[in-house]
Design a protein around this motif. Structure first.
Motif, short mmCIF file in Angstrom:
data_model
loop_
_atom_site.label_atom_id
_atom_site.label_comp_id
_atom_site.label_asym_id
_atom_site.label_seq_id
_atom_site.Cartn_x
_atom_site.Cartn_y
_atom_site.Cartn_z
N ALA A 157 2.22 -23.14 -26.27
CA ALA A 157 3.61 -23.59 -26.31
C ALA A 157 4.34 -23.03 -27.52
O ALA A 157 5.48 -22.55 -27.42
CB ALA A 157 3.66 -25.12 -26.33
N PHE A 158 3.66 -23.07 -28.68
CA PHE A 158 4.31 -22.53 -29.88
C PHE A 158 4.48 -21.02 -29.77
O PHE A 158 5.52 -20.47 -30.15
CB PHE A 158 3.49 -22.90 -31.13
CG PHE A 158 3.80 -24.28 -31.62
CD1 PHE A 158 4.80 -24.49 -32.57
CD2 PHE A 158 3.12 -25.39 -31.13
CE1 PHE A 158 5.11 -25.76 -33.01
CE2 PHE A 158 3.42 -26.67 -31.57
CZ PHE A 158 4.41 -26.86 -32.51
N ALA A 159 3.47 -20.34 -29.20
CA ALA A 159 3.59 -18.90 -29.01
C ALA A 159 4.75 -18.59 -28.06
O ALA A 159 5.52 -17.65 -28.27
CB ALA A 159 2.28 -18.34 -28.45
N MET A 160 4.87 -19.43 -27.03
CA MET A 160 5.93 -19.24 -26.05
C MET A 160 7.31 -19.38 -26.70
O MET A 160 8.22 -18.59 -26.42
CB MET A 160 5.77 -20.29 -24.94
CG MET A 160 6.73 -20.15 -23.79
SD MET A 160 6.56 -18.59 -22.97
CE MET A 160 5.07 -18.88 -22.03
N ALA A 161 7.45 -20.38 -27.58
CA ALA A 161 8.73 -20.56 -28.27
C ALA A 161 9.07 -19.31 -29.08
O ALA A 161 10.22 -18.84 -29.08
CB ALA A 161 8.68 -21.79 -29.17
N GLY A 162 8.05 -18.75 -29.75
CA GLY A 162 8.28 -17.53 -30.51
C GLY A 162 8.70 -16.38 -29.59
O GLY A 162 9.62 -15.62 -29.90
N ALA A 163 8.03 -16.29 -28.45
CA ALA A 163 8.33 -15.22 -27.51
C ALA A 163 9.75 -15.37 -26.97
O ALA A 163 10.48 -14.38 -26.83
CB ALA A 163 7.32 -15.25 -26.36
N VAL A 164 10.17 -16.60 -26.68
CA VAL A 164 11.53 -16.83 -26.17
C VAL A 164 12.55 -16.36 -27.21
O VAL A 164 13.51 -15.65 -26.88
CB VAL A 164 11.75 -18.33 -25.83
CG1 VAL A 164 13.23 -18.61 -25.59
CG2 VAL A 164 10.92 -18.72 -24.61
N ALA A 165 12.32 -16.73 -28.48
CA ALA A 165 13.25 -16.31 -29.54
C ALA A 165 13.30 -14.79 -29.63
O ALA A 165 14.38 -14.19 -29.73
CB ALA A 165 12.82 -16.92 -30.87
N LEU A 166 12.11 -14.18 -29.57
CA LEU A 166 12.01 -12.73 -29.69
C LEU A 166 12.78 -12.04 -28.55
O LEU A 166 13.58 -11.13 -28.77
CB LEU A 166 10.53 -12.34 -29.63
CG LEU A 166 10.17 -11.03 -30.33
CD1 LEU A 166 10.33 -11.17 -31.83
CD2 LEU A 166 8.73 -10.64 -29.97
N VAL A 167 12.53 -12.50 -27.31
CA VAL A 167 13.17 -11.86 -26.16
C VAL A 167 14.68 -12.07 -26.22
O VAL A 167 15.46 -11.14 -26.01
CB VAL A 167 12.59 -12.41 -24.84
CG1 VAL A 167 13.41 -11.93 -23.65
CG2 VAL A 167 11.13 -11.99 -24.69
N LEU A 168 15.10 -13.29 -26.55
CA LEU A 168 16.53 -13.59 -26.55
C LEU A 168 17.30 -12.76 -27.57
O LEU A 168 18.41 -12.32 -27.34
CB LEU A 168 16.78 -15.08 -26.80
CG LEU A 168 16.82 -16.02 -25.60
CD1 LEU A 168 17.12 -17.44 -26.07
CD2 LEU A 168 17.86 -15.59 -24.58
N TYR A 169 16.68 -12.54 -28.76
CA TYR A 169 17.44 -11.93 -29.84
C TYR A 169 17.07 -10.48 -30.15
O TYR A 169 17.78 -9.81 -30.87
CB TYR A 169 17.30 -12.76 -31.13
CG TYR A 169 18.07 -14.05 -31.05
CD1 TYR A 169 19.45 -14.05 -31.24
CD2 TYR A 169 17.44 -15.25 -30.75
CE1 TYR A 169 20.17 -15.21 -31.14
CE2 TYR A 169 18.15 -16.42 -30.65
CZ TYR A 169 19.52 -16.40 -30.85
OH TYR A 169 20.24 -17.54 -30.75
N ARG A 170 15.94 -10.01 -29.59
CA ARG A 170 15.49 -8.68 -30.01
C ARG A 170 15.34 -7.69 -28.86
O ARG A 170 14.87 -6.59 -29.06
CB ARG A 170 14.13 -8.79 -30.74
CG ARG A 170 14.17 -9.50 -32.07
CD ARG A 170 14.59 -8.56 -33.20
NE ARG A 170 14.54 -9.22 -34.48
CZ ARG A 170 15.54 -9.94 -34.99
NH1 ARG A 170 16.65 -10.09 -34.31
NH2 ARG A 170 15.41 -10.51 -36.17
N THR A 171 15.69 -8.10 -27.64
CA THR A 171 15.53 -7.18 -26.52
C THR A 171 16.85 -7.05 -25.75
O THR A 171 17.68 -7.96 -25.80
CB THR A 171 14.45 -7.66 -25.53
OG1 THR A 171 14.91 -8.89 -24.93
CG2 THR A 171 13.12 -7.92 -26.22
N PRO A 172 17.02 -5.93 -25.05
CA PRO A 172 18.22 -5.76 -24.22
C PRO A 172 18.32 -6.85 -23.15
O PRO A 172 19.42 -7.34 -22.86
CB PRO A 172 18.01 -4.39 -23.56
CG PRO A 172 16.98 -3.70 -24.38
CD PRO A 172 16.15 -4.76 -25.02
#
Lengths: 315, 347
Positions: A157-172
């Motif tokens: 779950a914590f990894a997922m939260a990190g991934a969501v932040a990463l995708v939302l702010y760092r990917t097209p």
């Protein structure tokens, strides 16, 4: 006051905080994805119920625990597909459809439960996720018990939260999703499909909500009860607002909320709990959610196109 | 795909799609019965006879419809102004509490019924006043606050029933003392198990309808619901309209609880409402938010519940089929209503 301090310095309290925060983090991330793309998903409460039920039933039928997580996610995405079909291309009221999805998903879980287990008086138990034993870290004094005693699903779950932040702010892709919630016409001008982005976001978000529900049956408890989600979904909607639609702040909000929840459970067993009615303690999380909404009301930066349906060719 | 408004929908279109929605719901009902191992057509028949097949069944359906008319009206009034009151469940219990507070001996005269009804109205109105003021003053979304208040209210009722309101004669069961005979709503016809709560619900529906078509408030509620910006531009006091709507909506929902206690149960218990507040949303939506339509749709929804209970006993299909059917009907119906006025085109 000394009771509160005793609780706050106990390792088991912090272990409980992280445990209580886990389903909230998963479902809050799910709701956040939907809302950043411009869709309010009030199906969250029912989708958590169906996730809790489907994951548990799959494992009871013989699937491994991660298989149960996958089944829960699939069930959530299915309801996400239904929600987004009605709210995105058809542009129906997100309030009405969302509540309808919550009613349908909750009723589906109850119906399927009775169908598959017609005679049982108490729900059967499954063998849930066990705390992950991490070499060295789990043996640390205090921290070992407080933090490194969680199940794999919590870490996920914590990894997922990190991934969501990463995708939302760092990917097209993340940029496109956020733009769909802020300025859909601009997204369309780039040749991207607002409908596709929004539907995809609602399906992925609903999948995460369902996994949040599945955490309750597959990790926190080991059975399914009708009332087990008990408003957690609505709390998560408040947490998205509290976190100002930002993943990091929302996770902090979930942990803060979980800390108050863990505290009220423990306070019930102290002399303070003997004086006050226990219902006041149980109501505290809901009262707290309302207070959080009030506190953040002035500062919140709502996605500009949240709840605004997009119909191509209309300006 | 793209949606294109239709300027003048044909009658066939206006009636065809809602009819299709009803047929689709029936098909889902048959499918669910089939999955549960029952004969689909027989199960549908059992739902119908269970709801309407005997005098007893009809009375049961009318009794079940009573709180649903009140909560359906509460939701319809609020949704018409796009005020998302999802807290009818909490407001219902506020009214139920007032029925007990004033009906268990504090007042002994014939005044007790009107006074307790008024108190219930006020209590429900006050309970929705908080969320609507937070909305108009601070911009706090009322969906979440009203939803969360439902949970808080249920815990408050649990506290009352185990503490200050606990019936000393209740053998440890968490319920309130019984209402005095003069605090009970009489039956409409002697010997028939149907109380005046049903009659009052019908009167309330007509009154709400008159408010909507004959008063400035009704006009303002519609205008605010259609576009708050345009209403504000036209000089309407939008926030004041929302507050008035909330008072009306909360009061109506509270009457549901008041009439269940004063008319049907005679006391307050934790299980007074099996979600009448939430079901009110379905009732209101199926009625297209029309106050008189609410009466019909409440009867329909009550019939589904009562009929499904009977069918469940006879055919062994889980009684939760009722909730599934109503949720399905709701989703099909909102889609059907949309398709009566838009066309789906490619591209």
């Amino acid at each position: 006051m000394s009771e509160v301090i005793d609780i706050l310095i106990s390792a088991s309290f912090w272990a409980a905080v992280i445990r209580i925060a886990t389903p909230l983090i998963l479902a809050t991330m799910g709701e956040l994805i939907c809302e950043r793309a411009g869709v309010l998903n009030l199906g969250i409460e029912g989708i958590m119920v169906i996730g809790a039920f489907a994951g548990w039933m799959a494992v009871y039928q013989g699937l491994p625990l991660w298989g149960g997580v996958a089944v829960a996610m699939g069930a959530g995405m299915l309801f996400g597909l239904l929600h987004s079909t009605l709210t995105v291309p058809f542009g129906l009221s997100q309030h009405v459809v969302g509540l309808g999805i919550t009613l349908l998903a909750t009723a589906s879980a109850s119906f399927a439960y009775r169908l598959m287990l017609p005679e049982v008086t108490s729900p059967p138990k499954i063998e849930p996720f066990q705390p992950l034993d991490i070499p060295v870290l789990s043996d640390l004094p205090f921290l070992g018990q407080a933090i490194f005693s969680q199940t794999a699903l919590t870490w996920a779950a914590f990894a997922m939260a990190g991934a969501v932040a990463l995708v939302l702010y760092r990917t097209p892709l993340g940029l496109a999703v956020r733009a769909a919630g802020e300025n859909p016409a601009a997204v369309e001008a780039q040749g991207l499909s607002v409908t596709g982005l929004r539907m995809g976001a609602v399906m992925v978000g609903s999948g995460l909500m369902a996994v949040g529900g599945a955490f309750l049956t597959l990790s926190a408890f080991s059975s399914f009860f009708f009332e087990m989600v008990n408003g957690r979904g609505w709390v998560c909607i408040a947490l998205v607002v509290f976190g100002a639609w930002k993943p990091g702040k929302a996770v902090l909000g979930a942990i803060l909320f979980a800390a108050f929840d863990a505290l009220q459970i423990r306070l019930q067993q102290t002399p303070i709990g003997a004086v006050l009615p226990y219902q006041l303690f149980l109501a505290a999380p809901y009262i707290l959610s309302i207070l959080a909404l009030v506190l953040m009301s002035r500062r919140a930066e709502v996605p500009a196109a949240l709840m605004v349906p997009y119909n191509k060719g209309e300006r | 795909m793209r949606l294109e408004p239709i300027a003048n929908p044909t009658t066939a279109r206006r009636l065809g799609y809602p009819a299709l929605a009803i047929l689709a719901t029936l098909a889902v009902a048959a499918l669910l019965a089939r999955i549960a191992g029952a004969d689909p057509l027989a199960a549908l028949g059992q739902i119908a006879t269970g709801a309407l097949g005997s005098k007893l069944a009809i009375l049961e359906t009318l009794n079940r419809a009573t709180p649903l008319i009140f909560t359906g009206l509460a939701v319809a009034v609020a949704f018409r102004a796009k005020l998302w009151n999802i807290g009818a469940e909490a407001q219902l219990y506020a009214g139920a509490i007032m029925a007990v507070v004033l009906g268990t001996g504090a007042l002994g005269s014939p005044l007790v019924l009107p006074v307790s009804a008024l108190a219930a109205l006020l209590a429900g109105a006050m309970l929705l006043l908080g969320p609507v003021l937070l909305k108009t003053r601070l911009g706090v979304d009322e969906v979440v606050t009203t939803l969360l208040l439902n949970f808080i209210m249920l815990l408050f009722v649990s506290y009352l029933l185990e503490g200050p309101m606990k019936d000393p004669m209740g053998m440890g069961w968490p319920k309130s003392a019984a209402l005095t005979p003069e605090a009970r709503l009489p039956r409409i016809v002697d010997g028939l198990r149907l109380h005046w709560g049903f009659g009052l619900a019908l009167i309330a529906a007509v009154l709400v309808w008159l408010i909507q078509i004959r008063t400035t408030l009704g006009f303002e509620i519609r205008a605010v619901g259609q576009s708050p910006e345009a209403a504000r531009f036209a000089g309407m006091p939008v926030n004041a309209v929302l507050v008035k709507t909330a008072l009306l909506s909360g009061g109506l929902a509270a009457l549901a609880g008041w009439s269940e206690v004063a008319g049907l149960k005679g006391h307050l218990s934790q299980d007074l409402s099996p979600g009448f507040g939430y079901t009110g949303i379905i009732v209101a939506m199926l009625a297209l938010l029309h106050p008189l339509g609410v009466v019909l749709s409440a009867l329909f929804v009550a019939g589904i519940f009562v009929g499904s209970d009977a069918m469940s006993r006879a055919a062994g299909v889980p009684t939760y089929i009722a909730d599934m059917l109503l949720a399905t009907a709701l989703l099909f119906m909102v889609l059907a209503i949309l398709l009566t006025r838009v066309r789906v085109v490619r591209g």
